[in-house]
Design a protein around this motif. Structure first.
Motif, PDB file in Angstrom:
ATOM      1  N   TRP A 285      39.796  64.737 -31.964  1.00 24.43           N
ATOM      2  CA  TRP A 285      38.367  64.641 -31.663  1.00 24.43           C
ATOM      3  C   TRP A 285      38.149  64.291 -30.188  1.00 24.43           C
ATOM      4  N   ASP A 286      39.003  63.398 -29.660  1.00 19.46           N
ATOM      5  CA  ASP A 286      38.915  63.057 -28.240  1.00 19.46           C
ATOM      6  C   ASP A 286      39.197  64.274 -27.358  1.00 19.46           C
TER       7      ASP A 286
ATOM      8  N   ARG B 263      38.724  67.406 -28.149  1.00 14.71           N
ATOM      9  CA  ARG B 263      37.573  68.309 -28.233  1.00 14.71           C
ATOM     10  C   ARG B 263      36.422  67.809 -27.365  1.00 14.71           C
ATOM     11  N   CYS B 264      36.204  66.509 -27.345  1.00 16.14           N
ATOM     12  CA  CYS B 264      35.139  65.956 -26.511  1.00 16.14           C
ATOM     13  C   CYS B 264      35.408  66.199 -25.021  1.00 16.14           C
TER      14      CYS B 264
ATOM     15  N   ARG C 127      37.254  68.595 -23.747  1.00 12.13           N
ATOM     16  CA  ARG C 127      37.085  70.021 -23.477  1.00 12.13           C
ATOM     17  C   ARG C 127      35.608  70.381 -23.358  1.00 12.13           C
ATOM     18  N   GLN C 128      34.796  69.829 -24.252  1.00 12.70           N
ATOM     19  CA  GLN C 128      33.368  70.120 -24.200  1.00 12.70           C
ATOM     20  C   GLN C 128      32.748  69.592 -22.910  1.00 12.70           C
ATOM     21  N   PHE C 129      33.181  68.414 -22.491  1.00 15.12           N
ATOM     22  CA  PHE C 129      32.669  67.845 -21.243  1.00 15.12           C
ATOM     23  C   PHE C 129      33.052  68.721 -20.053  1.00 15.12           C
ATOM     24  N   ASN C 130      34.307  69.203 -20.037  1.00 12.81           N
ATOM     25  CA  ASN C 130      34.738  70.077 -18.936  1.00 12.81           C
ATOM     26  C   ASN C 130      33.932  71.376 -18.921  1.00 12.81           C
ATOM     27  N   GLU C 131      33.650  71.912 -20.094  1.00 13.18           N
ATOM     28  CA  GLU C 131      32.827  73.130 -20.150  1.00 13.18           C
ATOM     29  C   GLU C 131      31.416  72.857 -19.655  1.00 13.18           C
ATOM     30  N   ASP C 132      30.874  71.692 -19.999  1.00 18.25           N
ATOM     31  CA  ASP C 132      29.527  71.341 -19.524  1.00 18.25           C
ATOM     32  C   ASP C 132      29.504  71.161 -18.004  1.00 18.25           C
TER      33      ASP C 132
END
Length: 349
Positions: A222-223, A225-226, A228-233
């Motif tokens: 989960w960490d 994924r978070c 990765r999502q932050f890097n995409e944002d």
């Protein structure tokens, strides 16, 4: 044909026997061909899928003859692959674009194509041919010479690039004065499903290993994924900053600045440029608001001091023009009306 003789009542036993023998010979020949082809497939000499591909680049040729009155010629190269040395029907054929070149001083021509192509190979005993052709007119071409190489010689380079000049030969095998410059590299194609699956798995594991750094065991999925999502944002915010700088509007710059502060990327070059540009536009907007307010205030004053109003509105309209306000602005329109009234009143006095 013995059926014809039977129909006419002139049946000849010898004719019938000869015809039957020819049919049987034909059937035996077809069976032999099918058996030989099946054996070749089983032995791996010929495969249904291609066993390799040649990355070929036909660069140039020299020593080509001139055919027109201007000392030039249209020339192209036909690339073919034959199943064997003595096969006449090509398994692969492609042509380079036709290029016109002229030279009134030199005795021969040098023409460049730089034509890249992928040549499929389905037979280990195949031969590669590159034939240089010249177009005399729209319906007639003649061959200058050709280059013929066995695929095994190209494969022997073990994937290394072959870049060299080759002298051309005529159809009868005699040498000619022309030469062609080609570069080529042979790449082996894997057709075994098991080997393809293993190679795909190895590539996939390598990509995953390169994409993910060494993660401690206490970090959960989960960490990850978070993060990765932050890097995409963050990447999306950077793209938004670039778009805002290109659009160069106050609204777009303010929206992008909100993302800059949200993801703490103020120290990046584009973010600093965005901040400076936003400050400039906001200062311009503040100056325009001040000019608008002054014009409105002046228009609302009692119209008793005509000459004072006329000189004041002239100064404010000049300032409005310097600040980028146009005649479409409501305040500028009010100022223009006031100036007209002051002019008319001054003339009346």
């Amino acid at each position: 044909s013995f059926h014809k003789w039977k129909g006419l009542g002139l049946h000849d036993a010898l004719e019938e026997n000869n015809t039957v023998a020819l049919r049987r010979a034909s059937e035996v020949s077809d069976d032999v061909k099918k058996t030989a082809k099946k054996a070749a497939v089983l032995q791996g000499v010929v495969t249904v899928n291609r066993i390799g591909v040649i990355h070929l680049n036909v660069l140039e040729a020299k020593g080509l003859p001139k055919v027109d009155a201007h000392g030039g010629a249209f020339s192209f190269v036909a690339v073919r692959v034959f199943g064997s040395e003595h096969t006449t029907k090509p398994e692969f054929e492609e042509q380079t674009p036709k290029i016109y070149e002229k030279d009134s001083l030199a005795r021969t021509l040098k023409i460049s194509w730089f034509a890249e192509m992928e040549v499929s190979v389905r037979n280990k005993d195949a031969w590669l041919e590159a034939e240089v052709l010249i177009e005399e007119n729209s319906s007639n071409t003649f061959s200058v010479g050709r280059l013929r190489l066995p695929i095994l010689d190209i494969e022997a380079a073990a994937g290394e690039l072959i870049d060299t000049w080759y002298m051309l030969k005529r159809a009868d095998g005699s040498a000619c004065s022309a030469a062609v410059h080609v570069s080529m590299r042979y790449e082996i194609q894997v057709n075994d499903p098991k080997e393809l699956a293993v190679a795909a798995r190895i590539d996939r594991e390598a990509l995953m290993a390169a994409a993910e750094p060494d993660i401690p065991p206490w970090v959960s999925a989960w960490d990850v994924r978070c993060v990765r999502q932050f890097n995409e944002d963050v990447l999306a915010a950077r793209r938004h900053v670039n778009d805002a700088l290109q659009h160069d509007s106050l609204q777009a710059l303010r929206s992008a600045m909100t993302l800059v502060h949200a993801f703490a990327i103020q120290d990046e070059a584009n973010s600093r440029e965005l901040s400076e540009r936003l400050k400039t536009l906001e200062d311009e907007e503040t100056a325009q608001i001040m000019v608008r307010n002054k014009i409105n205030h002046l228009c609302d004053e009692p119209r008793t001091r005509v000459f004072y109003l006329k000189s004041a509105i002239q100064l404010l309209l000049t300032e409005a023009h310097l600040q980028g306000l146009t005649s479409t602005s409501a305040e500028v329109k009010r100022g223009m009306e006031l100036l007209k009234w002051c002019t008319a009143a001054a003339k009346a006095q």
